[in-house]
Design a protein around this motif. Structure first.
Motif, PDB file in Angstrom:
ATOM      1  N   GLY A  85       0.820  -1.198   0.000  1.00 39.13           N
ATOM      2  CA  GLY A  85       0.000   0.000   0.000  1.00 39.13           C
ATOM      3  C   GLY A  85       0.855   1.248   0.000  1.00 39.13           C
ATOM      4  O   GLY A  85       2.047   1.214   0.334  1.00 39.13           O
ATOM      5  N   ARG A  86       0.268   2.345  -0.435  1.00 37.80           N
ATOM      6  CA  ARG A  86       0.902   3.659  -0.418  1.00 37.80           C
ATOM      7  C   ARG A  86       2.138   3.722  -1.309  1.00 37.80           C
ATOM      8  O   ARG A  86       3.207   4.133  -0.897  1.00 37.80           O
ATOM      9  CB  ARG A  86       1.224   4.063   1.012  1.00 37.80           C
ATOM     10  CG  ARG A  86       0.003   4.049   1.924  1.00 37.80           C
ATOM     11  CD  ARG A  86       0.318   4.492   3.317  1.00 37.80           C
ATOM     12  NE  ARG A  86       0.923   5.805   3.388  1.00 37.80           N
ATOM     13  CZ  ARG A  86       0.258   6.968   3.422  1.00 37.80           C
ATOM     14  NH1 ARG A  86      -1.055   6.969   3.377  1.00 37.80           N
ATOM     15  NH2 ARG A  86       0.900   8.109   3.495  1.00 37.80           N
ATOM     16  N   GLN A  87       1.972   3.263  -2.560  1.00 34.91           N
ATOM     17  CA  GLN A  87       3.069   3.382  -3.521  1.00 34.91           C
ATOM     18  C   GLN A  87       2.512   3.604  -4.912  1.00 34.91           C
ATOM     19  O   GLN A  87       1.428   3.151  -5.246  1.00 34.91           O
ATOM     20  CB  GLN A  87       3.949   2.132  -3.517  1.00 34.91           C
ATOM     21  CG  GLN A  87       3.340   0.935  -4.250  1.00 34.91           C
ATOM     22  CD  GLN A  87       4.247  -0.278  -4.289  1.00 34.91           C
ATOM     23  OE1 GLN A  87       4.318  -0.986  -3.317  1.00 34.91           O
ATOM     24  NE2 GLN A  87       4.909  -0.511  -5.401  1.00 34.91           N
ATOM     25  N   GLN A  88       3.257   4.313  -5.727  1.00 36.89           N
ATOM     26  CA  GLN A  88       2.935   4.506  -7.138  1.00 36.89           C
ATOM     27  C   GLN A  88       3.420   3.257  -7.868  1.00 36.89           C
ATOM     28  O   GLN A  88       4.516   2.773  -7.596  1.00 36.89           O
ATOM     29  CB  GLN A  88       3.641   5.755  -7.666  1.00 36.89           C
ATOM     30  CG  GLN A  88       3.269   6.151  -9.057  1.00 36.89           C
ATOM     31  CD  GLN A  88       1.893   6.791  -9.144  1.00 36.89           C
ATOM     32  OE1 GLN A  88       1.343   7.252  -8.163  1.00 36.89           O
ATOM     33  NE2 GLN A  88       1.337   6.803 -10.336  1.00 36.89           N
ATOM     34  N   PHE A 124      -1.752   5.063  -7.920  1.00 38.92           N
ATOM     35  CA  PHE A 124      -1.339   4.961  -6.529  1.00 38.92           C
ATOM     36  C   PHE A 124      -2.055   3.771  -5.903  1.00 38.92           C
ATOM     37  O   PHE A 124      -3.279   3.724  -5.897  1.00 38.92           O
ATOM     38  CB  PHE A 124      -1.694   6.261  -5.794  1.00 38.92           C
ATOM     39  CG  PHE A 124      -1.133   6.343  -4.418  1.00 38.92           C
ATOM     40  CD1 PHE A 124       0.191   6.690  -4.216  1.00 38.92           C
ATOM     41  CD2 PHE A 124      -1.920   6.061  -3.325  1.00 38.92           C
ATOM     42  CE1 PHE A 124       0.720   6.770  -2.935  1.00 38.92           C
ATOM     43  CE2 PHE A 124      -1.405   6.138  -2.042  1.00 38.92           C
ATOM     44  CZ  PHE A 124      -0.087   6.491  -1.849  1.00 38.92           C
ATOM     45  N   GLY A 155      -3.379   1.541  -2.957  1.00 41.00           N
ATOM     46  CA  GLY A 155      -3.780   1.604  -1.557  1.00 41.00           C
ATOM     47  C   GLY A 155      -4.312   0.248  -1.134  1.00 41.00           C
ATOM     48  O   GLY A 155      -4.524  -0.632  -1.970  1.00 41.00           O
ATOM     49  N   CYS A 156      -4.496   0.059   0.147  1.00 42.05           N
ATOM     50  CA  CYS A 156      -5.081  -1.186   0.650  1.00 42.05           C
ATOM     51  C   CYS A 156      -6.405  -0.847   1.319  1.00 42.05           C
ATOM     52  O   CYS A 156      -6.462   0.013   2.191  1.00 42.05           O
ATOM     53  CB  CYS A 156      -4.148  -1.859   1.647  1.00 42.05           C
ATOM     54  SG  CYS A 156      -2.695  -2.563   0.866  1.00 42.05           S
ATOM     55  N   THR A 157      -7.468  -1.509   0.867  1.00 38.57           N
ATOM     56  CA  THR A 157      -8.800  -1.314   1.415  1.00 38.57           C
ATOM     57  C   THR A 157      -9.375  -2.682   1.744  1.00 38.57           C
ATOM     58  O   THR A 157      -9.458  -3.547   0.874  1.00 38.57           O
ATOM     59  CB  THR A 157      -9.711  -0.606   0.382  1.00 38.57           C
ATOM     60  OG1 THR A 157      -9.114   0.636   0.016  1.00 38.57           O
ATOM     61  CG2 THR A 157     -11.093  -0.367   0.945  1.00 38.57           C
ATOM     62  N   LYS A 161      -5.604  -4.940  -2.453  1.00 46.38           N
ATOM     63  CA  LYS A 161      -4.860  -3.877  -3.117  1.00 46.38           C
ATOM     64  C   LYS A 161      -5.770  -3.207  -4.138  1.00 46.38           C
ATOM     65  O   LYS A 161      -6.421  -3.894  -4.930  1.00 46.38           O
ATOM     66  CB  LYS A 161      -3.621  -4.455  -3.789  1.00 46.38           C
ATOM     67  CG  LYS A 161      -2.675  -5.090  -2.778  1.00 46.38           C
ATOM     68  CD  LYS A 161      -1.641  -5.952  -3.431  1.00 46.38           C
ATOM     69  CE  LYS A 161      -0.862  -6.699  -2.360  1.00 46.38           C
ATOM     70  NZ  LYS A 161       0.026  -7.695  -2.906  1.00 46.38           N
ATOM     71  N   TYR A 195      -7.436   3.563  -7.612  1.00 47.08           N
ATOM     72  CA  TYR A 195      -8.587   4.342  -8.057  1.00 47.08           C
ATOM     73  C   TYR A 195      -8.191   5.227  -9.229  1.00 47.08           C
ATOM     74  O   TYR A 195      -7.130   5.851  -9.220  1.00 47.08           O
ATOM     75  CB  TYR A 195      -9.121   5.231  -6.930  1.00 47.08           C
ATOM     76  CG  TYR A 195      -9.836   4.453  -5.849  1.00 47.08           C
ATOM     77  CD1 TYR A 195     -11.186   4.149  -5.969  1.00 47.08           C
ATOM     78  CD2 TYR A 195      -9.163   4.015  -4.716  1.00 47.08           C
ATOM     79  CE1 TYR A 195     -11.855   3.433  -4.990  1.00 47.08           C
ATOM     80  CE2 TYR A 195      -9.816   3.303  -3.723  1.00 47.08           C
ATOM     81  CZ  TYR A 195     -11.160   3.011  -3.866  1.00 47.08           C
ATOM     82  OH  TYR A 195     -11.806   2.298  -2.894  1.00 47.08           O
TER      83      TYR A 195
END
Length: 129
Positions: free
Chosen positions: A47-50, A106, A108-110, A114, A117
């Protein structure tokens, strides 16, 4: 009757082994296709990476979120999956199950999955199944 139960159990076990082997072969094929298209394998995403990710769309579904249309696709590359969600879209030409794509966005983890959007995307002709 007792022999039939044993035969059925052996048949189920053989079918299970065949299915697992087929799934492994499909995953290997998907990994090879994704590697040719380039990008980061899903298994390496955090998560939190391009990231740039390539793979094949398994599913494409319209799932409204808070009253806003959202087109959601599952991208599979043989190492794992990435949920790709376009908010405000009901459909995108070429975004269909079985289509090979390359997405950039980008990560993200929800809810333990993974997600990207509104990614940039490229349809990769001839790289699908």
């Amino acid at each position: 009757m007792h022999a039939t139960v044993g035969t059925g159990a052996r048949l189920r076990a053989a079918l299970s082994r065949w299915t697992a082997g087929r799934a492994e072969l499909e995953a290997q094929d998907a990994q090879e296709r994704a590697a040719r298209m380039g990008g980061t394998p899903c298994a390496q995403l955090t998560g939190r990476q391009q990231a740039n990710v390539s793979g094949t769309l398994r599913t494409v579904t319209l799932r409204p979120r808070a009253g806003v249309p959202a087109l959601e696709a599952e991208l599979f590359d043989g190492t794992g999956t990435l949920s790709v969600i376009w908010l405000g879209r009901r459909e995108i030409p070429g975004i269909v199950p079985g289509q090979a794509v390359r997405v950039e966005g980008f990560v993200g983890c929800t809810d333990g999955r993974k997600v990207v959007y509104n990614p940039r995307y490229e349809i990769v002709p001839g790289a699908g199944r």
